[in-house]
Design an enzyme around this catalytic site. Structure first.
Site, PDB file in Angstrom:
ATOM      1  N   GLY A   1       0.818  -1.202   0.000  1.00 37.69           N
ATOM      2  CA  GLY A   1       0.000   0.000   0.000  1.00 37.69           C
ATOM      3  C   GLY A   1       0.846   1.243   0.000  1.00 37.69           C
TER       4      GLY A   1
ATOM      5  N   GLY B   1       2.186   5.064   1.279  1.00 41.21           N
ATOM      6  CA  GLY B   1       2.485   5.691   2.560  1.00 41.21           C
ATOM      7  C   GLY B   1       1.329   6.502   3.094  1.00 41.21           C
TER       8      GLY B   1
ATOM      9  N   GLY C   1       0.954   3.601   5.441  1.00 45.80           N
ATOM     10  CA  GLY C   1       1.955   4.216   6.317  1.00 45.80           C
ATOM     11  C   GLY C   1       1.323   5.046   7.412  1.00 45.80           C
TER      12      GLY C   1
ATOM     13  CD  GLU D   1      18.947   4.121   6.924  1.00 50.59           C
ATOM     14  OE1 GLU D   1      19.230   5.149   6.276  1.00 50.59           O
ATOM     15  OE2 GLU D   1      18.719   3.026   6.407  1.00 50.59           O
TER      16      GLU D   1
ATOM     17  CB  CYS E   1      20.304   6.502   2.706  1.00 54.92           C
ATOM     18  SG  CYS E   1      20.527   4.847   3.397  1.00 54.92           S
TER      19      CYS E   1
END
Length: 474
Positions: free
Chosen positions: A200, A202, A206, A244, A278
């Site tokens: 799904g 966010g 989320g 993170e 990242c």
């Protein structure tokens, strides 16, 4: 064309309540490759209910019982290793040179937790008290597309080791990878409700995880802005959070480093996972006195070693951006770099690489003589774009490295490890790699400072975030 229209809830594949369908477009060919059904709040509530019921008994499971579950899951993953590699390359364009390492690292994360449970003390004496470390409860995990399998394994294995059931929302763009992960969980016969998977967006799933009263902890990997939204939403129910987030990692090349060796490595660290990482080392800090030499080596390295193209090809090092939206974002940052004062385009630039007319491919790009105040040096681009930034002396290098809102990863290259270690202690980052840009230690804590995150993952530092200490004073 594939259709991903099942979730894994309470140990079974179930038909979603949600009806919305998302088309998945190949980043390599621009063609539609699959459809995924997106979940709604009903699906999320069902998953949380299953996890909550599981927690009633699993919280009392032994270390050996948890190890047995992790071993069975690991075996199922090993049996599907090639499938996991292939679907990852197909789905988001991860290059053949990177994806196997990512998959193997994901599987190794399970072994790390298995080993940790041999020695981890969930009950210990502190002062005159007995401290018991209890599992925190149902965990909500939200993970991104750029290393879906890795984050799935690291977060869920840690939760299992701690005694916590998980409700996980992978990226909807990773539905193929998620399907195989669900099949591996089913093959491992994990307890009903221990791991529940809901595809799904966010905005829907989320947000529902963030606000659900029966979720005790959230572990999230993704952008800084979304992480802040989750942290704000989690306050109402006092959820514990591990975040993170983004990065703009500096790579400090000291004046005693072997440039012919470390500059090509530095470019590889910047363009890892096609720059969609990242921890990508996208700020290359070099001595101003050696800028001309660095430029020559860097340009040659990109032109001879960094090949953009079909990620199935073993010679390719830079695959496509995951989506047309991400491709447009990277192109916009290259345009910004071309317009910013004094920055010089060393190699690459706007548009696709020569010979590529389809797909979200960006030319591997380097700007040199960049001022650290420029947008391309301060903002996370998430593509194969590197900034070479000259510095005057050691103190200047440290100042530039720390002149960022981020602090996830940093890199240092030097022939003098004692010198590099001294500088590493002064760099504001959650992790620093010295002369080892591609190393990985899944037993050491990983996470960011400043706006790169909150909390740590991996090993005994990671598991502590899934546990609540109770002190018993006798």
């Amino acid at each position: 064309m594939k259709k991903y229209n099942q979730f894994f809830i309470n140990g079974e594949f179930v038909t979603p309540h949600g009806k919305e369908i998302l088309d998945l477009i190949s980043p390599i060919t621009d063609e539609k490759m699959a459809e995924v059904t997106l979940g709604d709040e009903v699906d999320l509530n069902n998953a949380v209910a299953a996890a909550k019921e599981c927690f009633k008994t699993f919280r009392y499971s032994t270390a050996k019982e948890r190890q047995d579950i992790l071993r069975a899951w690991k075996e199922s993953l090993l049996a599907r290793r090639e499938d996991l590699i292939n679907v990852t390359i197909d789905e988001y364009g991860g290059a053949q040179v990177f994806v196997p390492f990512s998959i193997d690292t994901a599987i190794e994360d399970l072994q790390t937790m298995i080993d940790l449970l041999d020695t981890y003390q969930f009950e210990r004496k502190v002062g005159i008290s007995t401290v018991i470390l209890n599992p925190i409860g149902v965990v909500g995990a939200i993970i991104p597309w750029n290393a879906s399998n890795l984050f799935f394994c690291s977060k869920v294995s840690t939760a299992i080791a701690a005694g916590c059931p998980t409700v996980i929302k992978p990226s909807e763009m990773s539905a193929g990878q998620t399907q195989i992960m669900m099949e591996c969980l089913a093959a491992a016969n994990i307890p009903a409700g221990l791991v529940n998977v809901v595809n799904g967006t966010g905005m829907v799933i989320g947000n529902a995880i963030t606000n659900h009263k029966d979720i005790a902890k959230i572990t999230f990997t993704g952008s800084t802005n979304v992480g802040k939204t989750i942290a704000r939403g989690a306050v109402d129910t006092l959820k514990r959070v591990t975040l993170e987030l983004g990065g703009k990692s500096p790579n400090i090349i000291l004046d005693d480093a072997d440039l012919e060796k470390v500059i090509p490595e530095a470019i590889g660290a910047a363009f890892m996972n096609s720059g969609q990482a990242c921890i990508a080392a996208t700020r290359l800090l070099v001595p101003a006195s050696k800028l001309k030499e660095v430029n020559a080596i860097a340009k040659r390295a990109v032109e001879t070693q960094q090949i953009a193209g079909d990620p199935h090809d073993s010679d390719v090092t830079v695959g496509p951006a995951v989506s047309q939206t991400q491709y447009a974002r990277v192109q916009e940052y290259i345009r910004v770099g071309l317009e910013e004062d004094k920055a010089e385009l060393l190699v690459g630039g706007l548009g696709r690489p020569e010979g590529l007319t389809k797909g979200n491919f960006t030319r591997p790009t380097i700007f040199t003589n960049v001022n650290n105040k420029m947008r391309i040096a301060q903002e996370e681009i998430f593509g194969p774009v590197l900034c070479i930034i000259p510095y005057n002396d050691e103190a200047d290098a440290i100042r530039i490295a720390n002149d960022t809102q981020y602090g996830l990863m940093a890199y240092i290259s030097s022939s003098n490890e004692e010198r590099a270690l001294r500088i590493a202690k002064l760099v504001e980052a959650g992790q620093v790699k010295i002369n080892n840009p591609f190393g990985h230690d899944n037993k050491a804590p990983f996470g960011g400072v400043k706006q790169s995150g909150l909390g740590r993952e991996y090993g005994e530092f990671g598991i502590s975030a899934y546990l609540e200490p109770k002190s018993i004073l006798e």
